[in-house]
Motif scaffolding. Structure first.
Motif, short mmCIF file in Angstrom:
data_model
loop_
_atom_site.label_atom_id
_atom_site.label_comp_id
_atom_site.label_asym_id
_atom_site.label_seq_id
_atom_site.Cartn_x
_atom_site.Cartn_y
_atom_site.Cartn_z
N THR A 185 0.82 -1.22 0.00
CA THR A 185 0.00 0.00 0.00
C THR A 185 0.85 1.26 0.00
OG1 THR A 185 -0.16 -0.09 2.39
CG2 THR A 185 -1.96 -1.09 1.14
N THR A 186 2.03 1.20 -0.59
CA THR A 186 2.86 2.39 -0.68
C THR A 186 2.22 3.37 -1.66
OG1 THR A 186 4.17 1.51 -2.50
CG2 THR A 186 4.95 1.04 -0.26
N PRO A 187 2.57 4.65 -1.53
CA PRO A 187 1.98 5.64 -2.46
C PRO A 187 2.21 5.29 -3.93
CG PRO A 187 3.07 6.75 -0.65
CD PRO A 187 3.39 5.27 -0.52
N ASP A 188 3.41 4.74 -4.25
CA ASP A 188 3.69 4.39 -5.65
C ASP A 188 2.75 3.31 -6.15
OD1 ASP A 188 5.70 6.26 -5.83
OD2 ASP A 188 7.29 4.83 -5.38
N SER A 189 2.52 2.28 -5.34
CA SER A 189 1.63 1.20 -5.78
C SER A 189 0.21 1.71 -5.87
CB SER A 189 1.72 -0.01 -4.86
OG SER A 189 1.20 0.28 -3.59
N TRP A 190 -0.17 2.61 -4.96
CA TRP A 190 -1.51 3.18 -5.01
C TRP A 190 -1.70 3.98 -6.29
CZ3 TRP A 190 -3.63 8.13 -5.02
CH2 TRP A 190 -4.99 8.19 -4.76
N GLN A 191 -0.70 4.77 -6.66
CA GLN A 191 -0.79 5.57 -7.88
C GLN A 191 -0.88 4.68 -9.11
OE1 GLN A 191 2.53 8.22 -7.64
NE2 GLN A 191 1.51 9.59 -6.20
N ARG A 192 -0.11 3.57 -9.13
CA ARG A 192 -0.20 2.64 -10.25
C ARG A 192 -1.59 2.05 -10.35
NH1 ARG A 192 4.96 1.23 -8.69
NH2 ARG A 192 4.18 -0.46 -7.40
N THR A 193 -2.16 1.69 -9.21
CA THR A 193 -3.50 1.12 -9.20
C THR A 193 -4.50 2.13 -9.72
OG1 THR A 193 -2.94 -0.28 -7.32
CG2 THR A 193 -5.28 0.09 -7.74
N ARG A 194 -4.40 3.40 -9.28
CA ARG A 194 -5.32 4.43 -9.75
C ARG A 194 -5.18 4.63 -11.26
NH1 ARG A 194 -9.51 5.53 -7.89
NH2 ARG A 194 -9.46 7.66 -8.52
N ARG A 195 -3.96 4.61 -11.78
CA ARG A 195 -3.77 4.77 -13.23
C ARG A 195 -4.42 3.60 -13.96
NH1 ARG A 195 1.45 6.88 -11.80
NH2 ARG A 195 2.33 4.81 -11.97
N GLN A 196 -4.26 2.39 -13.45
CA GLN A 196 -4.87 1.23 -14.09
C GLN A 196 -6.38 1.34 -14.06
OE1 GLN A 196 -3.14 -1.88 -11.79
NE2 GLN A 196 -1.22 -1.88 -12.91
N GLN A 197 -6.95 1.81 -12.96
CA GLN A 197 -8.39 1.97 -12.86
C GLN A 197 -8.88 3.03 -13.85
OE1 GLN A 197 -8.94 2.84 -8.75
NE2 GLN A 197 -9.06 0.69 -8.16
N ARG A 198 -8.13 4.10 -14.02
CA ARG A 198 -8.53 5.14 -14.96
C ARG A 198 -8.57 4.60 -16.38
NH1 ARG A 198 -4.53 9.20 -13.46
NH2 ARG A 198 -4.88 9.12 -11.26
N ARG A 199 -7.61 3.74 -16.72
CA ARG A 199 -7.58 3.17 -18.06
C ARG A 199 -8.82 2.31 -18.31
NH1 ARG A 199 -1.95 1.33 -16.95
NH2 ARG A 199 -0.76 3.22 -17.18
N LYS A 200 -9.35 1.70 -17.26
CA LYS A 200 -10.50 0.82 -17.39
C LYS A 200 -11.82 1.59 -17.31
CE LYS A 200 -8.09 -2.99 -15.20
NZ LYS A 200 -8.02 -3.84 -14.02
N ALA A 201 -11.77 2.87 -17.00
CA ALA A 201 -12.98 3.66 -16.83
C ALA A 201 -13.74 3.77 -18.15
CB ALA A 201 -12.64 5.05 -16.31
N THR A 202 -15.05 3.85 -18.03
CA THR A 202 -15.89 4.02 -19.21
C THR A 202 -16.42 5.44 -19.26
OG1 THR A 202 -17.88 3.35 -18.07
CG2 THR A 202 -16.61 1.60 -19.10
N ASP A 203 -17.05 5.78 -20.35
CA ASP A 203 -17.62 7.11 -20.50
C ASP A 203 -18.99 7.22 -19.85
OD1 ASP A 203 -16.28 7.37 -23.82
OD2 ASP A 203 -15.42 8.03 -21.93
N ILE A 204 -19.53 6.13 -19.38
CA ILE A 204 -20.86 6.13 -18.80
C ILE A 204 -20.77 6.02 -17.28
CG2 ILE A 204 -23.05 4.90 -18.67
CD1 ILE A 204 -22.48 3.90 -21.51
N ILE A 205 -21.45 6.91 -16.61
CA ILE A 205 -21.51 6.86 -15.15
C ILE A 205 -22.97 6.72 -14.77
CG2 ILE A 205 -21.13 8.12 -13.01
CD1 ILE A 205 -18.83 9.57 -14.44
N ILE A 206 -23.26 5.73 -13.96
CA ILE A 206 -24.63 5.49 -13.51
C ILE A 206 -24.67 5.69 -12.01
CG2 ILE A 206 -26.46 3.77 -13.29
CD1 ILE A 206 -25.27 2.44 -15.82
N PHE A 207 -25.66 6.43 -11.53
CA PHE A 207 -25.83 6.62 -10.10
C PHE A 207 -27.31 6.63 -9.77
CE2 PHE A 207 -25.44 10.75 -12.03
CZ PHE A 207 -26.47 11.48 -11.45
N GLU A 208 -27.60 6.40 -8.53
CA GLU A 208 -28.97 6.33 -8.06
C GLU A 208 -29.16 7.34 -6.94
OE1 GLU A 208 -31.67 3.07 -5.74
OE2 GLU A 208 -30.28 2.35 -7.26
N ILE A 209 -30.26 8.05 -6.97
CA ILE A 209 -30.58 9.01 -5.92
C ILE A 209 -31.80 8.50 -5.17
CG2 ILE A 209 -31.34 11.36 -5.40
CD1 ILE A 209 -29.87 12.23 -7.95
N ASN A 210 -31.68 8.39 -3.86
CA ASN A 210 -32.80 8.00 -3.01
C ASN A 210 -33.14 9.16 -2.10
OD1 ASN A 210 -32.99 5.22 -3.86
ND2 ASN A 210 -31.07 4.88 -2.78
#
Length: 67
Positions: free
Chosen positions: A3-28
């Protein structure tokens, strides 16, 4: 998992690459006691985030006060 900052940043970059253009959310909508509880919970989380930002951002104004 490391959980070092470098590994966290790599994980965030990988997640960004997998992100889609569609965001779905629900309001209650809630009211009464549940709404009051949720309001206090949200206020506490926002306060925690602001305090974290204050502790981790050296560029914040010295006279800024989030408490």
């Amino acid at each position: 998992m490391n959980t070092t900052p470098d590994s966290w940043q790599r994980t965030r970059r990988q997640q960004r690459r997998k992100a889609t253009d569609i965001i779905i959310f629900e309001i209650n909508l809630v009211d009464g006691a549940e709404a009051e509880r949720l309001g206090w919970q949200q206020a506490a989380v926002i306060r925690d985030v602001l305090l974290w930002c204050r502790r981790n951002d050296n560029s914040a104004s010295p006279d800024a006060n989030f408490t």
